[in-house]
Design a protein around this motif. Structure first.
Motif, mmCIF file in Angstrom:
data_model
loop_
_atom_site.group_PDB
_atom_site.id
_atom_site.type_symbol
_atom_site.label_atom_id
_atom_site.label_comp_id
_atom_site.label_asym_id
_atom_site.label_seq_id
_atom_site.Cartn_x
_atom_site.Cartn_y
_atom_site.Cartn_z
ATOM 1 N N TYR A 236 0.864 -1.176 0.000
ATOM 2 C CA TYR A 236 0.000 0.000 0.000
ATOM 3 C C TYR A 236 0.906 1.232 0.000
ATOM 4 C CZ TYR A 236 0.384 -2.065 4.728
ATOM 5 O OH TYR A 236 0.813 -2.724 5.841
ATOM 6 N N PRO A 237 0.360 2.396 -0.355
ATOM 7 C CA PRO A 237 1.204 3.583 -0.456
ATOM 8 C C PRO A 237 1.784 3.998 0.886
ATOM 9 C CG PRO A 237 -1.117 4.163 -0.711
ATOM 10 C CD PRO A 237 -1.044 2.673 -0.738
ATOM 11 N N VAL A 238 3.040 4.417 0.868
ATOM 12 C CA VAL A 238 3.716 4.946 2.054
ATOM 13 C C VAL A 238 4.398 6.253 1.656
ATOM 14 C CG1 VAL A 238 5.434 4.562 3.855
ATOM 15 C CG2 VAL A 238 4.132 2.613 2.946
ATOM 16 N N GLU A 239 4.028 7.336 2.307
ATOM 17 C CA GLU A 239 4.633 8.644 2.043
ATOM 18 C C GLU A 239 5.657 8.953 3.131
ATOM 19 O OE1 GLU A 239 3.461 13.396 1.663
ATOM 20 O OE2 GLU A 239 1.918 11.905 2.155
ATOM 21 N N VAL A 240 6.865 9.321 2.714
ATOM 22 C CA VAL A 240 7.908 9.737 3.644
ATOM 23 C C VAL A 240 7.860 11.261 3.748
ATOM 24 C CG1 VAL A 240 10.377 9.741 4.157
ATOM 25 C CG2 VAL A 240 9.340 7.757 3.027
ATOM 26 N N VAL B 238 -8.314 13.294 5.073
ATOM 27 C CA VAL B 238 -8.221 13.755 6.461
ATOM 28 C C VAL B 238 -6.827 14.312 6.726
ATOM 29 C CG1 VAL B 238 -8.336 13.041 8.883
ATOM 30 C CG2 VAL B 238 -9.955 12.098 7.231
ATOM 31 N N ALA B 239 -6.738 15.491 7.301
ATOM 32 C CA ALA B 239 -5.455 16.110 7.620
ATOM 33 C C ALA B 239 -4.690 15.277 8.643
ATOM 34 C CB ALA B 239 -5.672 17.527 8.156
ATOM 35 N N LEU B 240 -3.352 15.427 8.649
ATOM 36 C CA LEU B 240 -2.522 14.628 9.542
ATOM 37 C C LEU B 240 -2.832 14.870 11.013
ATOM 38 C CD1 LEU B 240 0.992 14.835 7.835
ATOM 39 C CD2 LEU B 240 -0.604 12.909 7.848
ATOM 40 N N ASP B 241 -3.283 16.074 11.357
ATOM 41 C CA ASP B 241 -3.585 16.354 12.758
ATOM 42 C C ASP B 241 -5.048 16.089 13.104
ATOM 43 O OD1 ASP B 241 -4.591 18.435 11.285
ATOM 44 O OD2 ASP B 241 -3.689 20.027 12.484
ATOM 45 N N ASN B 242 -5.755 15.427 12.203
ATOM 46 C CA ASN B 242 -7.147 15.042 12.444
ATOM 47 C C ASN B 242 -7.303 13.534 12.403
ATOM 48 O OD1 ASN B 242 -7.945 17.679 12.689
ATOM 49 N ND2 ASN B 242 -9.117 17.754 10.791
ATOM 50 N N GLY B 243 -8.394 13.061 12.978
ATOM 51 C CA GLY B 243 -8.771 11.667 12.889
ATOM 52 C C GLY B 243 -10.261 11.587 12.577
ATOM 53 N N ILE B 244 -10.774 10.377 12.465
ATOM 54 C CA ILE B 244 -12.197 10.183 12.159
ATOM 55 C C ILE B 244 -12.930 9.697 13.397
ATOM 56 C CG2 ILE B 244 -13.852 8.855 10.810
ATOM 57 C CD1 ILE B 244 -11.891 8.843 8.511
ATOM 58 N N GLY C 129 -2.932 7.232 4.592
ATOM 59 C CA GLY C 129 -3.025 8.054 5.792
ATOM 60 C C GLY C 129 -3.657 7.362 6.974
ATOM 61 N N TRP C 130 -3.950 6.071 6.851
ATOM 62 C CA TRP C 130 -4.576 5.355 7.969
ATOM 63 C C TRP C 130 -3.644 5.316 9.176
ATOM 64 C CZ3 TRP C 130 -9.519 3.161 8.090
ATOM 65 C CH2 TRP C 130 -9.817 2.468 9.280
ATOM 66 N N LEU C 131 -2.370 5.012 8.931
ATOM 67 C CA LEU C 131 -1.371 4.947 10.005
ATOM 68 C C LEU C 131 -0.382 6.088 9.838
ATOM 69 C CD1 LEU C 131 -0.158 3.282 12.419
ATOM 70 C CD2 LEU C 131 1.281 2.143 10.709
ATOM 71 N N ARG C 132 -0.084 6.790 10.933
ATOM 72 C CA ARG C 132 0.897 7.875 10.911
ATOM 73 C C ARG C 132 2.017 7.501 11.877
ATOM 74 N NH1 ARG C 132 -3.870 11.452 11.348
ATOM 75 N NH2 ARG C 132 -5.071 11.043 9.456
ATOM 76 N N VAL C 133 3.130 7.034 11.354
ATOM 77 C CA VAL C 133 4.294 6.660 12.152
ATOM 78 C C VAL C 133 5.087 7.930 12.450
ATOM 79 C CG1 VAL C 133 6.410 5.288 12.253
ATOM 80 C CG2 VAL C 133 4.375 4.375 11.083
ATOM 81 N N LEU C 134 5.343 8.192 13.704
ATOM 82 C CA LEU C 134 6.028 9.427 14.082
ATOM 83 C C LEU C 134 7.528 9.337 13.801
ATOM 84 C CD1 LEU C 134 4.303 10.338 17.468
ATOM 85 C CD2 LEU C 134 3.565 10.807 15.116
ATOM 86 N N GLY C 135 8.073 10.465 13.357
ATOM 87 C CA GLY C 135 9.507 10.546 13.103
ATOM 88 C C GLY C 135 10.064 11.807 13.723
#
Length: 205
Positions: free
Chosen positions: A20-24, A159-165, A62-68
């Motif tokens: 699935y897509p992964v954005e860095v 959905v924006a990164l600082d938002n959830g559903i 955008g389902w999972l947001r891994v913190l860096g």
């Protein structure tokens, strides 16, 4: 100067091969270096490589947001560190939270998940590297099977990164189990995470 034997090459290969897509997300080098110093790790570790080389990883639409190392709308791992200990390493769009370092006495730290389906901490019995490898290699699909609905990809991607559903009825109720039949709206992610934890305390009390 780039650290020798960085784990980033191995992580990058997994990202390229992910099903699935992964954005860095881009990272500010100084901010990433500051996080490494606070954490006391180097790029030889998987956590250090993610922090130094990315503002975070946005996985599966955008389902999972891994913190860096932090990015607009997404905290770095140090900012997200709870007072109770452990290290928040990821959030999901439903307000779920992954924390590394809640071990049983005498055991190696593992990644634990607190999600909206059952409002309890689940020990995934994996260290950070094993957990991230699984998430990038395809485990996300099965892990979230019960929390998805037809057409979720486009909805989540918007959905924006600082938002959830947020859903109503919520997923921990019998009426809220079918996510295709509930009301869904975007809300601040921090607020959504707090709602889940507050509900867990109320149900326990």
């Amino acid at each position: 100067m780039r650290v020798e034997q960085s784990a980033w090459a191995e992580i990058s290969a997994l990202i390229e091969a992910a099903p699935y897509p992964v954005e860095v997300l881009p990272v500010d080098a100084e901010r990433g270096a500051s996080c490494l110093g606070v954490l006391g790790v180097t790029e030889r570790s998987w956590l250090g490589a993610v922090v130094a080389n990315s503002g975070g990883l946005v996985v599966d639409h955008g389902w999972l947001r891994v913190l860096g190392g932090g990015h607009d709308g997404l905290p770095d791992v140090v900012e997200a560190m709870p007072e109770s200990g452990g290290l928040v390493v990821a959030f999901d769009v439903m307000g779920g939270q992954f924390v590394w370092g809640r071990p049983q006495p005498g055991a190696a730290p593992t990644v634990n998940y607190f999600g909206p389906e059952d409002l309890v901490w689940q020990d995934l019995e994996r260290g950070y590297g094993d957990w991230l490898h699984a998430m990038l290699a395809g485990a996300l699909t099965g892990f979230y099977e019960g929390l998805r609905w037809p057409g979720w990809e486009n909805e989540v991607a918007a959905v924006a990164l600082d938002n959830g559903i947020d859903t109503f009825p919520p997923p921990w109720t019998a009426e809220g189990k079918d996510l295709s039949q509930v009301s869904r709206k975007a809300v601040p992610l921090g607020e959504l995470v707090s709602v889940h934890h507050d509900a867990a305390r109320q149900l326990d009390g």
